[in-house]
Design a protein around this motif. Structure first.
Motif, mmCIF file in Angstrom:
data_model
loop_
_atom_site.group_PDB
_atom_site.id
_atom_site.type_symbol
_atom_site.label_atom_id
_atom_site.label_comp_id
_atom_site.label_asym_id
_atom_site.label_seq_id
_atom_site.Cartn_x
_atom_site.Cartn_y
_atom_site.Cartn_z
ATOM 1 N N PRO A 187 0.786 -1.235 0.000
ATOM 2 C CA PRO A 187 0.000 0.000 0.000
ATOM 3 C C PRO A 187 0.816 1.282 0.000
ATOM 4 C CG PRO A 187 -0.903 -1.584 1.555
ATOM 5 C CD PRO A 187 0.405 -2.140 1.090
ATOM 6 N N ASP A 188 2.104 1.221 0.339
ATOM 7 C CA ASP A 188 2.893 2.451 0.411
ATOM 8 C C ASP A 188 3.581 2.818 -0.897
ATOM 9 O OD1 ASP A 188 4.873 0.521 0.327
ATOM 10 O OD2 ASP A 188 6.115 1.464 1.861
ATOM 11 N N ALA A 244 25.441 5.257 4.591
ATOM 12 C CA ALA A 244 24.448 6.291 4.274
ATOM 13 C C ALA A 244 23.081 5.674 4.022
ATOM 14 C CB ALA A 244 24.907 7.092 3.058
ATOM 15 N N GLY A 245 23.074 4.476 3.451
ATOM 16 C CA GLY A 245 21.807 3.791 3.212
ATOM 17 C C GLY A 245 21.101 3.419 4.500
ATOM 18 N N ILE A 246 21.866 2.902 5.453
ATOM 19 C CA ILE A 246 21.285 2.547 6.747
ATOM 20 C C ILE A 246 20.739 3.788 7.448
ATOM 21 C CG2 ILE A 246 21.808 1.655 9.055
ATOM 22 C CD1 ILE A 246 23.838 -0.219 7.713
ATOM 23 N N GLU A 247 21.501 4.869 7.414
ATOM 24 C CA GLU A 247 21.049 6.115 8.034
ATOM 25 C C GLU A 247 19.795 6.647 7.343
ATOM 26 O OE1 GLU A 247 22.449 7.709 10.884
ATOM 27 O OE2 GLU A 247 23.152 5.633 10.917
ATOM 28 N N PHE A 248 19.725 6.509 6.025
ATOM 29 C CA PHE A 248 18.557 6.966 5.274
ATOM 30 C C PHE A 248 17.311 6.193 5.714
ATOM 31 C CE2 PHE A 248 15.496 7.224 1.921
ATOM 32 C CZ PHE A 248 15.707 8.439 1.285
ATOM 33 N N VAL A 249 17.423 4.871 5.769
ATOM 34 C CA VAL A 249 16.270 4.046 6.144
ATOM 35 C C VAL A 249 15.848 4.326 7.581
ATOM 36 C CG1 VAL A 249 15.425 1.693 6.444
ATOM 37 C CG2 VAL A 249 16.855 2.254 4.473
ATOM 38 N N LYS A 250 16.802 4.467 8.471
ATOM 39 C CA LYS A 250 16.473 4.765 9.870
ATOM 40 C C LYS A 250 15.730 6.093 9.984
ATOM 41 C CE LYS A 250 19.861 4.117 12.828
ATOM 42 N NZ LYS A 250 21.249 4.099 13.354
ATOM 43 N N ALA A 251 16.204 7.111 9.258
ATOM 44 C CA ALA A 251 15.533 8.413 9.295
ATOM 45 C C ALA A 251 14.134 8.322 8.708
ATOM 46 C CB ALA A 251 16.361 9.441 8.519
ATOM 47 N N TYR A 252 13.996 7.563 7.621
ATOM 48 C CA TYR A 252 12.673 7.383 7.005
ATOM 49 C C TYR A 252 11.705 6.730 7.980
ATOM 50 C CZ TYR A 252 8.950 5.403 4.167
ATOM 51 O OH TYR A 252 7.710 5.046 3.688
ATOM 52 N N LYS A 287 11.841 6.501 11.282
ATOM 53 C CA LYS A 287 11.545 7.342 12.439
ATOM 54 C C LYS A 287 10.525 8.421 12.076
ATOM 55 C CE LYS A 287 15.883 6.583 14.911
ATOM 56 N NZ LYS A 287 17.144 7.177 15.426
ATOM 57 N N GLN A 288 10.644 8.945 10.864
ATOM 58 C CA GLN A 288 9.685 9.938 10.400
ATOM 59 C C GLN A 288 8.311 9.301 10.189
ATOM 60 O OE1 GLN A 288 9.738 13.167 10.110
ATOM 61 N NE2 GLN A 288 7.750 13.369 9.101
ATOM 62 N N ARG A 289 8.300 8.109 9.595
ATOM 63 C CA ARG A 289 7.037 7.428 9.321
ATOM 64 C C ARG A 289 6.289 7.067 10.589
ATOM 65 N NH1 ARG A 289 5.100 2.641 9.811
ATOM 66 N NH2 ARG A 289 7.091 1.805 10.530
ATOM 67 N N LYS A 300 6.930 8.232 13.657
ATOM 68 C CA LYS A 300 6.941 9.295 14.661
ATOM 69 C C LYS A 300 7.490 8.798 15.997
ATOM 70 C CE LYS A 300 4.869 11.861 11.608
ATOM 71 N NZ LYS A 300 5.669 12.827 10.818
ATOM 72 N N SER A 301 8.478 7.915 15.911
ATOM 73 C CA SER A 301 9.100 7.372 17.120
ATOM 74 C C SER A 301 10.518 6.937 16.786
ATOM 75 C CB SER A 301 8.299 6.185 17.657
ATOM 76 O OG SER A 301 8.463 5.052 16.825
ATOM 77 N N ASP A 302 11.240 6.498 17.810
ATOM 78 C CA ASP A 302 12.607 6.006 17.602
ATOM 79 C C ASP A 302 12.646 4.497 17.402
ATOM 80 O OD1 ASP A 302 13.795 8.487 17.749
ATOM 81 O OD2 ASP A 302 14.017 8.403 19.934
ATOM 82 N N ILE A 303 11.473 3.876 17.308
ATOM 83 C CA ILE A 303 11.406 2.425 17.129
ATOM 84 C C ILE A 303 11.684 2.091 15.670
ATOM 85 C CG2 ILE A 303 9.949 0.377 17.278
ATOM 86 C CD1 ILE A 303 8.403 1.774 19.499
ATOM 87 N N LEU A 304 12.667 1.248 15.429
ATOM 88 C CA LEU A 304 13.029 0.863 14.075
ATOM 89 C C LEU A 304 12.209 -0.343 13.623
ATOM 90 C CD1 LEU A 304 16.898 1.298 14.248
ATOM 91 C CD2 LEU A 304 15.220 2.818 13.209
ATOM 92 N N PRO A 305 12.127 -0.580 12.321
ATOM 93 C CA PRO A 305 11.322 -1.700 11.818
ATOM 94 C C PRO A 305 11.927 -3.043 12.189
ATOM 95 C CG PRO A 305 12.630 -0.774 10.060
ATOM 96 C CD PRO A 305 12.800 0.151 11.241
ATOM 97 N N SER A 306 11.130 -4.077 12.076
ATOM 98 C CA SER A 306 11.626 -5.426 12.377
ATOM 99 C C SER A 306 12.620 -5.898 11.336
ATOM 100 C CB SER A 306 10.450 -6.414 12.452
ATOM 101 O OG SER A 306 9.734 -6.429 11.224
ATOM 102 N N ASN A 307 12.547 -5.330 10.121
ATOM 103 C CA ASN A 307 13.466 -5.732 9.052
ATOM 104 C C ASN A 307 13.941 -4.527 8.255
ATOM 105 O OD1 ASN A 307 13.526 -8.847 8.688
ATOM 106 N ND2 ASN A 307 11.364 -8.392 9.007
ATOM 107 N N ILE A 308 15.236 -4.431 8.034
ATOM 108 C CA ILE A 308 15.812 -3.556 7.017
ATOM 109 C C ILE A 308 16.499 -4.497 6.034
ATOM 110 C CG2 ILE A 308 17.491 -1.765 6.484
ATOM 111 C CD1 ILE A 308 17.022 -0.582 9.226
ATOM 112 N N ILE A 309 16.077 -4.464 4.785
ATOM 113 C CA ILE A 309 16.478 -5.470 3.811
ATOM 114 C C ILE A 309 17.269 -4.822 2.685
ATOM 115 C CG2 ILE A 309 15.670 -7.296 2.273
ATOM 116 C CD1 ILE A 309 13.088 -5.894 4.545
ATOM 117 N N PHE A 310 18.343 -5.470 2.273
ATOM 118 C CA PHE A 310 19.129 -4.996 1.148
ATOM 119 C C PHE A 310 19.029 -6.014 0.019
ATOM 120 C CE2 PHE A 310 20.997 -3.043 4.903
ATOM 121 C CZ PHE A 310 20.991 -1.702 4.524
ATOM 122 N N VAL A 311 18.667 -5.531 -1.159
ATOM 123 C CA VAL A 311 18.430 -6.409 -2.309
ATOM 124 C C VAL A 311 19.409 -6.047 -3.417
ATOM 125 C CG1 VAL A 311 16.760 -7.158 -4.037
ATOM 126 C CG2 VAL A 311 15.985 -6.606 -1.715
#
Length: 220
Positions: free
Chosen positions: A85-86, A167-175, A177-179, A181-192
């Motif tokens: 959906p996003d 820089a990629g990890i920092e980008f995803v973390k910032a995204y 946190k913005q999405r 509205k907290s400091d909780i990170l997602p259960s998965n950060i995936i690199f393809v």
């Protein structure tokens, strides 16, 4: 407690005590992968293509048309398309396909999911020096959507290409946190890097064993 277990725990305690006092020294090696020039977009395109993915450039205004062309090229008897959906495309404008939003649990969609051959996923960023893309999971971006289909199409804004992995990890973390509205990170950060591939004992490469056999990145 056995002697072996005592020995293991003793080594763990010693390691923790030692590592707690490691000085904060500067990194010995940085930027070991050198970009070819300063154009991040061209570096990403070259490296991602070398990873056996198919890179297609378009404009934001033509995103749906480009997506429709790729879907038609890969059309099968099953014209269902799974999408998160996003995604930043108007999926309902692609009327020649049955668009299925991944909004329910796998248990309630199991019979349908394993019959769909193509999915559309929004990539968070592209990493130029490695030619890979970064994803992050959320309720609107289930992890399985990039694994379950034979063909996966990733959408990636040209503005979201960064030079290296850090820089990629920092980008995803910032995204995230913005999405959230907290400091909780997602259960998965995936690199393809591209399509799933593995090799057997005779070093014969086989595509599609652990994920999609074919991947596209639409740059817009």
């Amino acid at each position: 407690m056995s002697e072996a277990k005592q020995a293991i725990l003793s080594r763990i305690r010693e390691s923790i005590a030692y590592n707690a006092h490691i000085p904060n020294e500067t990194t010995m090696y940085t930027n070991t992968l050198q970009l070819q020039g300063e154009d991040l977009l061209e570096n990403f395109k070259t490296n991602h293509t070398n990873n056996k993915a198919i890179v297609v450039e378009t404009q934001k205004s033509q995103l749906e048309n480009t997506l429709n062309e790729i879907l038609e090229q890969n059309a099968t008897n099953n014209r269902q398309v799974l999408y998160n959906p996003d995604v930043e495309a108007n999926m309902h404008s692609l009327s020649s396909f049955e668009m299925i939003a991944y909004t329910k649990s796998i248990d309630s969609m199991r019979d349908m999911l394993f019959g769909i051959t193509t999915s559309v996923v929004q990539a968070r960023c592209g990493i130029a020096d490695l030619g890979i893309i970064a994803l992050s999971s959320s309720p609107n971006a289930p992890r399985l959507s990039s694994l379950i289909t034979n063909t996966c199409i990733y959408l990636l804004s040209k503005d979201n290409i960064v030079p290296h992995l850090f820089a990629g990890i920092e980008f995803v973390k910032a995204y995230e946190k913005q999405r959230s509205k907290s400091d909780i990170l997602p259960s998965n950060i995936i690199f393809v890097a591209g399509p799933s591939r593995t090799a057997d004992i005779e070093l014969q490469t086989v595509f599609g064993v652990h994920g999609p056999r074919k991947t596209y990145v639409i740059l817009y």
